[in-house]
Design an enzyme around this catalytic site. Structure first.
Site, PDB file in Angstrom:
ATOM      1  N   ARG A 159       0.826  -1.196   0.000  1.00 25.87           N
ATOM      2  CA  ARG A 159       0.000   0.000   0.000  1.00 25.87           C
ATOM      3  C   ARG A 159       0.866   1.254   0.000  1.00 25.87           C
ATOM      4  O   ARG A 159       2.018   1.222   0.444  1.00 25.87           O
ATOM      5  CB  ARG A 159      -0.994   0.011   1.155  1.00 25.87           C
ATOM      6  CG  ARG A 159      -0.411  -0.291   2.501  1.00 25.87           C
ATOM      7  CD  ARG A 159      -1.480  -1.062   3.311  1.00 25.87           C
ATOM      8  NE  ARG A 159      -1.143  -1.135   4.728  1.00 25.87           N
ATOM      9  CZ  ARG A 159      -0.285  -2.025   5.221  1.00 25.87           C
ATOM     10  NH1 ARG A 159       0.346  -2.857   4.440  1.00 25.87           N
ATOM     11  NH2 ARG A 159      -0.036  -2.048   6.516  1.00 25.87           N
ATOM     12  N   CYS A 175       0.086  18.469  14.021  1.00 30.31           N
ATOM     13  CA  CYS A 175       0.124  17.810  12.705  1.00 30.31           C
ATOM     14  C   CYS A 175       1.436  17.079  12.466  1.00 30.31           C
ATOM     15  O   CYS A 175       2.520  17.620  12.649  1.00 30.31           O
ATOM     16  CB  CYS A 175      -0.070  18.843  11.605  1.00 30.31           C
ATOM     17  SG  CYS A 175       0.021  18.123   9.951  1.00 30.31           S
ATOM     18  N   ASP A 332       2.867  11.750  17.628  1.00 28.09           N
ATOM     19  CA  ASP A 332       4.207  11.683  17.039  1.00 28.09           C
ATOM     20  C   ASP A 332       5.109  12.786  17.611  1.00 28.09           C
ATOM     21  O   ASP A 332       4.633  13.893  17.857  1.00 28.09           O
ATOM     22  CB  ASP A 332       4.131  11.878  15.512  1.00 28.09           C
ATOM     23  CG  ASP A 332       3.422  10.729  14.821  1.00 28.09           C
ATOM     24  OD1 ASP A 332       3.471   9.599  15.345  1.00 28.09           O
ATOM     25  OD2 ASP A 332       2.822  10.964  13.752  1.00 28.09           O
TER      26      ASP A 332
HETATM   27  C1  PLP Z   1      -0.694   4.568   7.983  1.00 31.05           C
HETATM   28  C2  PLP Z   1      -0.038   4.387   6.696  1.00 31.05           C
HETATM   29  C3  PLP Z   1      -0.553   3.490   5.755  1.00 31.05           C
HETATM   30  C4  PLP Z   1      -1.789   2.656   6.007  1.00 31.05           C
HETATM   31  O1  PLP Z   1      -1.604   1.784   7.082  1.00 31.05           O
HETATM   32  P1  PLP Z   1      -2.763   0.786   7.523  1.00 31.05           P
HETATM   33  O2  PLP Z   1      -2.266   0.134   8.780  1.00 31.05           O
HETATM   34  O3  PLP Z   1      -2.958  -0.198   6.405  1.00 31.05           O
HETATM   35  O4  PLP Z   1      -4.008   1.592   7.742  1.00 31.05           O
HETATM   36  C5  PLP Z   1       0.130   3.359   4.566  1.00 31.05           C
HETATM   37  N1  PLP Z   1       1.248   4.059   4.316  1.00 31.05           N
HETATM   38  C6  PLP Z   1       1.765   4.920   5.201  1.00 31.05           C
HETATM   39  C7  PLP Z   1       3.024   5.652   4.860  1.00 31.05           C
HETATM   40  C8  PLP Z   1       1.133   5.124   6.422  1.00 31.05           C
HETATM   41  O5  PLP Z   1       1.647   6.000   7.299  1.00 31.05           O
END
Ligand code: PLP
Length: 408
Positions: A159, A175, A332
């Site tokens: 992803r 932020c 963070d």
């Molecule tokens: C949070 C995040 C995601 C998505 O994470 P999930 O646990 O699948 O919701 C994808 N890429 C980055 C860089 C993130 O910070």
């Protein structure tokens, strides 16, 4: 993982105090009286606010997202029209490095008589943000290191995170991307889209920013349609705070567009139950009515939502607005956020007071987004108390211990 050996534990031993390995998480339960004493309601109606501060404005204009956007308060001093600033807020106004903006609608949700109003704390700079503390960084999650193409962060195997815009209708003081937001950079997304096209392992694209729902309908649709034609992109997600700070933006025509790009999910950034107004609920209802699964993301913030009562109230209100709590984030270590940051144990304690005591659906996953770019790491109290000859000793939500006989 090392499992503690425990001897002579009978079933359902009452232990005096919750404990977790390595972490003293004694969690005195709040009584329901204490829980209900927290006032989480908006202080005045938006109507009364509009009549007082925008007497000539029509209801139609107030409810127009374009009006809300073009009448954002972007100068901290301008806030004195609504409430007197504290010395700390005035000091920050002169020196703050982060952009400042807030919608008139969101100001109407603040209790103007309370200098510690949680929504005010989220949006109005204070002198505390000028303090830089140990371990803080401009880019704590090292996103720039995982920037695979301009405006695309590819950290996980399947992803990717697309930064669709650097604009937000309101800027949260904590932020995580304060280094990027509000700079009005209109860079092209073409390289990022091309990267996704050739990286067939990306099956999930998270469109965030900035806030992508501040884009005009046609600009947003261009991005969604470009993603939807990529065969390996299975799901699209949008990360937004718009339903909380600019709910007027969730128009019927926006939902009509979003519906064309299913499976589409939306994660809603929310901080406090005071945000869940009738306007926000209408916006969330519309999105849910468009068949969009809604999740929430909340940052654990000192003085805003770091109590069981407030967090539980928020989670319940989200569920009633058809939003399933998704993540609770440890704040963070962004530069100038130490006044917002609780201990990790504070988050564990909140989760321990939700799990079992309310609907499982109301319990988000508590995560630390690892400084340095390790991704989200879930944090949970360890419920495995020990093991003896195949028997596992597990602690339930009340602190009682039960034996589970494993097959050896
Ligand atoms: C949070 C995040 C995601 C998505 O994470 P999930 O646990 O699948 O919701 C994808 N890429 C980055 C860089 C993130 O910070």
């Amino acid at each position: 993982m090392k499992v503690l050996k425990m001897l002579d534990l009978n079933q359902a031993v009452q232990i005096p105090q919750r404990h977790a390995f390595g972490i003293e998480a004694s969690a005195p339960k709040l009584s329901s009286d204490e829980a209900s004493s927290e006032n989480c309601e908006p202080p005045s109606s938006p109507l009364a606010f509009r009549k007082q501060f925008y007497p000539k404005l029509s209801k139609k204009d107030w409810n127009s997202w374009q009006w809300q956007l073009s009448n954002r308060i972007t100068d901290i001093g301008e806030l004195e029209r609504f409430f007197p600033l504290t010395a700390s807020e005035k000091a920050a106004a002169a020196e703050s490095r982060l952009p400042f903006a807030v919608t008139p609608y969101y100001i109407s949700l603040m209790n103007r008589a309370d200098v510690r109003d949680p929504l005010r704390r989220c949006m109005v700079p204070s002198a505390e943000e000028l303090v830089i503390s140990r371990g803080e960084a401009a880019d704590p999650l090292a996103e720039s290191r995982h920037e695979a193409a301009p405006r695309l962060i590819h950290r996980y195997p399947d992803r990717a995170l697309l930064l669709a815009t650097d604009f937000c209708s309101a800027y949260c003081r904590y932020c995580t991307r304060s280094r990027l937001v509000g700079q009005d950079e209109q860079g092209s997304l073409e390289e990022a889209l091309e990267y996704i096209r050739v990286h067939t392992e990306i099956r999930d694209v998270l469109v965030s920013g900035g806030d992508p729902l501040t884009l005009a309908d046609c600009a947003l649709e261009r991005i969604l349609s470009a993603l939807r034609v990529i065969p390996h992109v299975e799901i699209i997600r949008i990360g937004t705070k718009v339903p909380m700070v600019l709910p007027q933006r969730i128009t019927a025509s926006l939902v009509k567009i979003l519906k064309r790009y299913h499976p589409l999910f939306i994660s809603i950034h929310t901080a406090h139950p005071q945000e869940i107004t009738p306007e926000a609920k209408t916006a969330l209802e519309r999105l849910a009515g468009g068949g969009i699964p809604l999740g929430s993301q909340t940052v654990l913030l000192k003085g805003v939502n770091d109590s069981v009562a407030v967090m539980k109230n928020l989670m319940h209100k989200l569920l009633m607005a058809r939003v399933r709590p998704y993540y609770l984030y440890q704040c963070d270590p962004v530069k100038g956020t130490s006044h917002f940051r609780t201990s990790v144990a504070a988050g564990l304690e909140i989760i321990a007071n939700l799990r079992g005591f309310t609907s499982g659906y109301a319990v988000p996953t508590f995560v630390v987004d690892a400084p340095g770019g390790g991704g989200k790491i879930p944090i949970q109290a360890n419920n495995i108390c020990g093991e003896s000859e195949g028997d596992l000793f597990l602690m339930n939500y009340e602190g009682n211990i039960f034996k589970y006989p494993q097959v050896i």
